[in-house]
Scaffold this motif. Sequence first.
Motif: not given
Length: 155
Positions: A83-93
């Motif tokens: 679980t992340l304190k702040e979101p990170v960017i992934f590309h969308k499936m």
Amino acid sequence: MNSLFELDEQLIKLQFEASSREEVTTYLAGRLEAGGYIKSSFLPAVLEREKTYPTGLPLAAFGVAIPHTDPEHVNKPAISVATLKEPVIFHKMGSPDETVQAKIVFVLAISEPSKQLVMLEKLMTLFRKEEVMTKLSHMTSYEEAVDVLQQELNQ
């Protein structure tokens, strides 16, 4: 209990501070490798696969990502979760030009292709449970996180 995969506190990181998808994926793969779940070829294969077949999924409240690769890189099935304190960017499936702000990342080490679909179905069912996912994203207790994930995914 006949479980699909291993999941213990050593494979979970709560409120992780990562600056990129590569950082969180590398960290979780490191946990898997330390436990003997994956081969050293796993991480490069996951990172390469993510470029062509991204795994970010937007949910109702936030995004998740499920980086994984082929079974030949896996010694025994497991899931590593952050679980992340702040979101990170992934590309969308399915839509690599779009991005997803992932708040929880599940690195899947699946050793049998026949079990991949079962695991993905269980994850999708979990992802539809907005209350459980929100609770999971805020957890600070490793024991509680393992209990919730075992209950939701390993039944």
